[in-house]
Write a protein that holds these residues in place. Structure first.
Motif, PDB file in Angstrom:
ATOM      1  N   ILE A  39       0.872  -1.169   0.000  1.00 57.01           N
ATOM      2  CA  ILE A  39       0.000   0.000   0.000  1.00 57.01           C
ATOM      3  C   ILE A  39       0.911   1.220   0.000  1.00 57.01           C
ATOM      4  CG2 ILE A  39      -1.767   1.288   1.248  1.00 57.01           C
ATOM      5  CD1 ILE A  39      -2.746  -1.395   2.346  1.00 57.01           C
ATOM      6  N   THR A  40       0.681   2.136  -0.946  1.00 61.17           N
ATOM      7  CA  THR A  40       1.546   3.293  -1.121  1.00 61.17           C
ATOM      8  C   THR A  40       0.720   4.567  -1.185  1.00 61.17           C
ATOM      9  OG1 THR A  40       3.156   1.943  -2.316  1.00 61.17           O
ATOM     10  CG2 THR A  40       3.313   4.315  -2.611  1.00 61.17           C
ATOM     11  N   ILE A  41       1.175   5.584  -0.500  1.00 61.36           N
ATOM     12  CA  ILE A  41       0.626   6.938  -0.591  1.00 61.36           C
ATOM     13  C   ILE A  41       1.816   7.859  -0.810  1.00 61.36           C
ATOM     14  CG2 ILE A  41      -0.610   8.800   0.572  1.00 61.36           C
ATOM     15  CD1 ILE A  41      -1.930   6.676   2.367  1.00 61.36           C
ATOM     16  N   GLY A  42       1.955   8.415  -2.021  1.00 61.83           N
ATOM     17  CA  GLY A  42       3.110   9.264  -2.323  1.00 61.83           C
ATOM     18  C   GLY A  42       4.398   8.494  -2.112  1.00 61.83           C
ATOM     19  N   ALA A  43       5.283   9.031  -1.258  1.00 64.02           N
ATOM     20  CA  ALA A  43       6.566   8.379  -0.978  1.00 64.02           C
ATOM     21  C   ALA A  43       6.493   7.452   0.239  1.00 64.02           C
ATOM     22  CB  ALA A  43       7.652   9.428  -0.764  1.00 64.02           C
ATOM     23  N   SER A  44       5.351   7.425   0.926  1.00 63.37           N
ATOM     24  CA  SER A  44       5.180   6.541   2.090  1.00 63.37           C
ATOM     25  C   SER A  44       4.562   5.220   1.636  1.00 63.37           C
ATOM     26  CB  SER A  44       4.283   7.198   3.135  1.00 63.37           C
ATOM     27  OG  SER A  44       4.892   8.359   3.662  1.00 63.37           O
ATOM     28  N   ARG A  47       4.881  -2.426   2.982  1.00 65.34           N
ATOM     29  CA  ARG A  47       5.058  -3.574   2.091  1.00 65.34           C
ATOM     30  C   ARG A  47       5.525  -4.764   2.911  1.00 65.34           C
ATOM     31  NH1 ARG A  47       8.091   0.435  -1.632  1.00 65.34           N
ATOM     32  NH2 ARG A  47       6.393   1.053  -3.011  1.00 65.34           N
ATOM     33  N   GLY A  48       5.092  -5.937   2.473  1.00 68.09           N
ATOM     34  CA  GLY A  48       5.538  -7.134   3.179  1.00 68.09           C
ATOM     35  C   GLY A  48       4.764  -8.361   2.773  1.00 68.09           C
ATOM     36  N   THR A  49       4.657  -9.292   3.723  1.00 65.80           N
ATOM     37  CA  THR A  49       4.024 -10.582   3.479  1.00 65.80           C
ATOM     38  C   THR A  49       3.123 -10.958   4.642  1.00 65.80           C
ATOM     39  OG1 THR A  49       5.967 -11.296   2.236  1.00 65.80           O
ATOM     40  CG2 THR A  49       4.481 -13.022   2.998  1.00 65.80           C
ATOM     41  N   LEU A  50       1.935 -11.452   4.313  1.00 65.64           N
ATOM     42  CA  LEU A  50       1.031 -12.043   5.305  1.00 65.64           C
ATOM     43  C   LEU A  50       1.235 -13.548   5.274  1.00 65.64           C
ATOM     44  CD1 LEU A  50      -2.249 -10.099   4.421  1.00 65.64           C
ATOM     45  CD2 LEU A  50      -0.717  -9.686   6.370  1.00 65.64           C
ATOM     46  N   THR A  51       1.334 -14.172   6.436  1.00 68.89           N
ATOM     47  CA  THR A  51       1.440 -15.629   6.550  1.00 68.89           C
ATOM     48  C   THR A  51       0.205 -16.119   7.281  1.00 68.89           C
ATOM     49  OG1 THR A  51       3.846 -15.496   6.604  1.00 68.89           O
ATOM     50  CG2 THR A  51       2.844 -17.551   7.377  1.00 68.89           C
ATOM     51  N   TRP A  52      -0.625 -16.908   6.580  1.00 63.27           N
ATOM     52  CA  TRP A  52      -1.929 -17.340   7.078  1.00 63.27           C
ATOM     53  C   TRP A  52      -1.775 -18.617   7.900  1.00 63.27           C
ATOM     54  CZ3 TRP A  52      -5.854 -14.000   5.850  1.00 63.27           C
ATOM     55  CH2 TRP A  52      -5.584 -13.080   4.834  1.00 63.27           C
ATOM     56  N   ARG A  53      -1.882 -18.496   9.226  1.00 60.16           N
ATOM     57  CA  ARG A  53      -1.776 -19.653  10.120  1.00 60.16           C
ATOM     58  C   ARG A  53      -3.175 -20.091  10.558  1.00 60.16           C
ATOM     59  NH1 ARG A  53       2.578 -16.158  11.642  1.00 60.16           N
ATOM     60  NH2 ARG A  53       4.525 -17.063  10.939  1.00 60.16           N
ATOM     61  N   ASP A  54      -3.243 -21.123  11.382  1.00 62.26           N
ATOM     62  CA  ASP A  54      -4.529 -21.684  11.792  1.00 62.26           C
ATOM     63  C   ASP A  54      -5.353 -20.743  12.668  1.00 62.26           C
ATOM     64  OD1 ASP A  54      -3.951 -23.996  10.388  1.00 62.26           O
ATOM     65  OD2 ASP A  54      -3.011 -24.943  12.112  1.00 62.26           O
ATOM     66  N   ALA A  59       2.334 -10.896  10.028  1.00 64.48           N
ATOM     67  CA  ALA A  59       2.528  -9.751   9.137  1.00 64.48           C
ATOM     68  C   ALA A  59       3.951  -9.251   9.334  1.00 64.48           C
ATOM     69  CB  ALA A  59       1.520  -8.653   9.445  1.00 64.48           C
ATOM     70  N   ALA A  60       4.746  -9.315   8.286  1.00 60.98           N
ATOM     71  CA  ALA A  60       6.142  -8.877   8.376  1.00 60.98           C
ATOM     72  C   ALA A  60       6.456  -8.024   7.166  1.00 60.98           C
ATOM     73  CB  ALA A  60       7.068 -10.081   8.433  1.00 60.98           C
ATOM     74  N   GLY A  61       7.231  -6.951   7.400  1.00 65.00           N
ATOM     75  CA  GLY A  61       7.589  -6.109   6.275  1.00 65.00           C
ATOM     76  C   GLY A  61       8.235  -4.817   6.691  1.00 65.00           C
ATOM     77  N   THR A  62       8.074  -3.811   5.830  1.00 66.01           N
ATOM     78  CA  THR A  62       8.708  -2.509   5.993  1.00 66.01           C
ATOM     79  C   THR A  62       7.669  -1.402   5.892  1.00 66.01           C
ATOM     80  OG1 THR A  62      10.706  -3.377   4.962  1.00 66.01           O
ATOM     81  CG2 THR A  62      10.497  -0.998   5.062  1.00 66.01           C
ATOM     82  N   HIS A  63       7.758  -0.459   6.813  1.00 64.58           N
ATOM     83  CA  HIS A  63       6.909   0.739   6.801  1.00 64.58           C
ATOM     84  C   HIS A  63       7.823   1.917   6.500  1.00 64.58           C
ATOM     85  CE1 HIS A  63       4.139   3.612   9.292  1.00 64.58           C
ATOM     86  NE2 HIS A  63       4.005   3.805   7.995  1.00 64.58           N
ATOM     87  N   GLN A  97      11.102  -1.622  10.251  1.00 63.94           N
ATOM     88  CA  GLN A  97      10.748  -3.030  10.066  1.00 63.94           C
ATOM     89  C   GLN A  97       9.688  -3.416  11.094  1.00 63.94           C
ATOM     90  OE1 GLN A  97      12.162  -4.993   7.586  1.00 63.94           O
ATOM     91  NE2 GLN A  97      13.156  -3.103   6.947  1.00 63.94           N
ATOM     92  N   PHE A  98       8.799  -4.328  10.726  1.00 60.52           N
ATOM     93  CA  PHE A  98       7.845  -4.856  11.698  1.00 60.52           C
ATOM     94  C   PHE A  98       7.656  -6.348  11.459  1.00 60.52           C
ATOM     95  CE2 PHE A  98       5.383  -3.367   8.105  1.00 60.52           C
ATOM     96  CZ  PHE A  98       4.528  -4.425   7.839  1.00 60.52           C
ATOM     97  N   ASN A  99       7.285  -7.033  12.520  1.00 55.62           N
ATOM     98  CA  ASN A  99       6.980  -8.460  12.490  1.00 55.62           C
ATOM     99  C   ASN A  99       5.948  -8.689  13.576  1.00 55.62           C
ATOM    100  OD1 ASN A  99       6.910 -11.194  12.222  1.00 55.62           O
ATOM    101  ND2 ASN A  99       9.086 -11.519  12.570  1.00 55.62           N
TER     102      ASN A  99
END
Length: 131
Positions: A39-44, A47-54, A59-63, A97-99
């Protein structure tokens, strides 16, 4: 003698059958399905990956933040009810970074995740469905 030979042969057949039916050494279970997001708004962006568990979604990626903003995630069940949320704190001018582990504590877990990016008071959200 025939009795001993028959018993030995039966043991060999039973052992071979057990070995042939056994899973290979080092066999692993199938990995959880994943979904990329962006998801992008201008320069912000977020981005990342969702991992679907039971019963959760990873949710891991970069803000990436230009100015100030935050990102939040909400999980949803099959009936459309919200199951849980996670949010970053407000951040300014940087790459973070977030996880996170998003709660989805129902049988089968979440069927969808809503991701929202707030960049300098402009809001953009996206929906991502479980594959």
């Amino acid at each position: 003698m025939k009795t001993h030979l028959a018993a030995a042969l039966g043991s060999v057949v039973l052992t071979a059958g057990t070995l042939l039916g056994a899973p290979a050494a080092g066999a692993q279970t199938a990995p959880y399905p994943t979904t990329p997001f962006d998801i992008t708004i201008g320069a912000s962006s977020v981005r990342g990956t969702l991992t679907w568990r039971d019963r959760s979604v990873g949710a891991a990626g970069t803000h990436r933040v230009v100015g100030c903003g935050r990102v939040w995630f909400s999980t949803y069940g099959a009936s459309g009810n919200e199951l849980g949320t996670w949010s970053s704190r407000t951040r300014c001018d940087g790459i973070y970074q977030f996880n996170a582990e998003l709660p989805a504590d129902v049988p089968g877990g979440a069927t969808a995740v809503r991701i929202c990016l707030d960049a300098n008071s402009t809001l953009k959200c996206g929906w991502y469905n479980r594959p």
